[in-house]
Every structure is written in C-alpha cells, then in structure tokens.
Design a protein around this motif. Structure first.
Motif, PDB file in Angstrom:
ATOM      1  N   TRP A  60       0.831  -1.212   0.000  1.00 39.55           N
ATOM      2  CA  TRP A  60       0.000   0.000   0.000  1.00 39.55           C
ATOM      3  C   TRP A  60       0.861   1.256   0.000  1.00 39.55           C
ATOM      4  CZ3 TRP A  60      -4.371  -0.456  -2.014  1.00 39.55           C
ATOM      5  CH2 TRP A  60      -5.184  -1.572  -1.785  1.00 39.55           C
ATOM      6  N   TYR A  61       1.988   1.227   0.667  1.00 41.58           N
ATOM      7  CA  TYR A  61       2.927   2.358   0.671  1.00 41.58           C
ATOM      8  C   TYR A  61       3.408   2.629  -0.763  1.00 41.58           C
ATOM      9  CZ  TYR A  61       7.401   4.779   1.558  1.00 41.58           C
ATOM     10  OH  TYR A  61       8.456   5.655   1.542  1.00 41.58           O
ATOM     11  N   CYS A  62       3.816   1.583  -1.464  1.00 40.95           N
ATOM     12  CA  CYS A  62       4.273   1.738  -2.856  1.00 40.95           C
ATOM     13  C   CYS A  62       3.138   2.229  -3.753  1.00 40.95           C
ATOM     14  CB  CYS A  62       4.828   0.419  -3.397  1.00 40.95           C
ATOM     15  SG  CYS A  62       6.408  -0.067  -2.668  1.00 40.95           S
ATOM     16  N   LYS A  63       1.942   1.691  -3.555  1.00 43.03           N
ATOM     17  CA  LYS A  63       0.787   2.112  -4.361  1.00 43.03           C
ATOM     18  C   LYS A  63       0.451   3.579  -4.117  1.00 43.03           C
ATOM     19  CE  LYS A  63      -2.097   0.012  -6.270  1.00 43.03           C
ATOM     20  NZ  LYS A  63      -2.521  -0.193  -7.628  1.00 43.03           N
ATOM     21  N   GLU A  64       0.531   4.031  -2.874  1.00 37.12           N
ATOM     22  CA  GLU A  64       0.218   5.426  -2.568  1.00 37.12           C
ATOM     23  C   GLU A  64       1.232   6.363  -3.211  1.00 37.12           C
ATOM     24  OE1 GLU A  64      -0.394   5.674   1.686  1.00 37.12           O
ATOM     25  OE2 GLU A  64      -2.084   4.294   1.556  1.00 37.12           O
ATOM     26  N   LEU A 105       6.252  -4.786  -6.889  1.00 39.43           N
ATOM     27  CA  LEU A 105       4.836  -4.970  -7.232  1.00 39.43           C
ATOM     28  C   LEU A 105       4.644  -6.189  -8.125  1.00 39.43           C
ATOM     29  CD1 LEU A 105       3.800  -1.242  -7.744  1.00 39.43           C
ATOM     30  CD2 LEU A 105       3.120  -2.748  -5.861  1.00 39.43           C
ATOM     31  N   GLU A 106       5.582  -6.430  -9.034  1.00 42.03           N
ATOM     32  CA  GLU A 106       5.514  -7.624  -9.881  1.00 42.03           C
ATOM     33  C   GLU A 106       5.542  -8.893  -9.026  1.00 42.03           C
ATOM     34  OE1 GLU A 106       6.169  -7.968 -13.968  1.00 42.03           O
ATOM     35  OE2 GLU A 106       4.466  -7.013 -12.998  1.00 42.03           O
ATOM     36  N   GLN A 107       6.455  -8.934  -8.066  1.00 39.04           N
ATOM     37  CA  GLN A 107       6.532 -10.098  -7.167  1.00 39.04           C
ATOM     38  C   GLN A 107       5.272 -10.215  -6.335  1.00 39.04           C
ATOM     39  OE1 GLN A 107      10.191 -11.205  -4.978  1.00 39.04           O
ATOM     40  NE2 GLN A 107      11.029  -9.302  -5.835  1.00 39.04           N
ATOM     41  N   PHE A 108       4.816  -9.084  -5.823  1.00 35.75           N
ATOM     42  CA  PHE A 108       3.662  -9.081  -4.926  1.00 35.75           C
ATOM     43  C   PHE A 108       2.418  -9.628  -5.620  1.00 35.75           C
ATOM     44  CE2 PHE A 108       0.017  -7.248  -2.758  1.00 35.75           C
ATOM     45  CZ  PHE A 108       0.316  -7.509  -1.437  1.00 35.75           C
ATOM     46  N   TYR A 109       2.166  -9.164  -6.863  1.00 32.52           N
ATOM     47  CA  TYR A 109       0.962  -9.597  -7.569  1.00 32.52           C
ATOM     48  C   TYR A 109       0.952 -11.090  -7.872  1.00 32.52           C
ATOM     49  CZ  TYR A 109      -0.451  -4.736  -8.102  1.00 32.52           C
ATOM     50  OH  TYR A 109      -0.834  -3.453  -7.859  1.00 32.52           O
TER      51      TYR A 109
END
Length: 192
Positions: A60-64, A105-109
């Motif tokens: 969420w930090y990266c997305k924000e 984000l690639e890893q997270f998804y």
C-alpha cells in the motif's frame, strides 16, 4: 489500513523493498530487514504485527507513492482521452524511474500475499484505487466501453507492464513515439 508514517517506518519499508527485490519474500527474514534498516527486530514488530502485515503495508505504501506520482500532474480539466493517455504515460515513466517499486509490485501480484487481499483490493477507498476510480468514471461518463473494470485494468496496465519489462530486459527507455503508438492502441480498443 492507513498507517501513520514515521522515519523509522519509512526506513523499514525501504530496507524491506531492497531486500525483497534482491532475495525474494522468503529470503528476507525480519532479522535481515531489521539489520539493514538499523533498527531492532522488536521495533519492526511494534509497527507491524507480522511479516505478512509488513509486506501488505509495503504494497500500500508503494501504491500510494505511485498514485501520487502518476496522478498529481494530470490536469482534470483536460478531455478524458487526454487524461487517459497522460496517466498511462506517467505510469510508464514512474515504473522506469522506480524499478525497485516495479519489481516489488511484480513479485507481490504473483504471490500468496496478494491472493490474501485480492478480493478486498477493488473495495478499497478511492485514494488507494485511483486508477480503478478513473476508469469507472470513464465508463459512467460514456467515454469507455461498459466493461468489467478488471478487463479495463488488464488492457491498460498489462500493456504498460509488458512494455516496462521489455525495456528493463533490453536496458532501454521507451521512446515517445512508441508510447504514443501504444496508448493510442489501448485507447482505440476501450473507447466507446
């Protein structure tokens, strides 16, 4: 959950991001994160009850940050098509400048961490799902085809992600004419 940021939390996020991109989720234990962040392991657990919570909050930090960077320069008085194209180009610029966020984000998804929150992601507050809200607005205003927003996200982000991956692999930057061509293809496919 919107966490209050402190210097220590940001330090923990940066260390976690760096280590996950180097060693993956499983190769980045809390002890290694604490050492890299120069904080006690207990400090991490003070802010995050578990490693899973830390990773989800890092997402969420990266997305924000991404949302702020991508949407802050968009002129809302422009026609929807111009905004659509500007946001897409901003995404490409953001990802190519912030490869650490892109890689995370690639890893997270593709991870079980995302699987655990996937059903709630589309229900999150507007400020967390700015792109979803923007695309839904386009449907409502009859600018975009009345499709499931997940399909629109796939068309919009899928091309962006594929282009960034290719550029990272080739160690190149996307050219302006390439960006214009790609975003026109996307627009022509989803416009009403």
């Amino acid at each position: 959950m919107n966490i209050q940021l402190t210097d220590k939390k940001v330090q923990i996020f940066h260390s976690t991001l760096k280590l996950i991109n180097i060693h993956g989720f499983h190769g980045s234990p809390m002890s290694k994160i604490a050492k890299d962040a120069d904080v006690a392991v207990g400090s991490i657990y003070h802010y995050f009850p578990s490693k899973e919570d830390l990773i989800i909050e890092l997402y969420w930090y990266c997305k924000e940050i991404l949302n702020k960077e991508v949407f802050s320069t968009v002129d809302n008085t422009l026609p929807y098509e111009a905004q659509f194209k500007m946001i897409w180009k901003n995404l490409i610029q953001y990802y190519t400048k912030n490869t650490d966020h892109f890689s995370f984000l690639e890893q997270f998804y593709g991870s079980p961490f995302y699987e655990g929150i996937r059903t709630n992601v589309f229900k999150q507050k507007t400020e967390r799902n700015v792109l979803v809200s923007f695309l839904q607005e386009g449907i409502k205003d009859k600018q975009l085809k009345d499709l499931n927003v997940r399909l629109l996200i796939s068309a919009y982000l899928g091309v962006a992600i594929s282009l960034v991956r290719g550029c990272l692999y080739e160690k190149t930057k996307p050219q302006e004419d390439e960006l214009n061509t790609m975003v026109d293809i996307i627009w022509n496919g989803v416009k009403l």
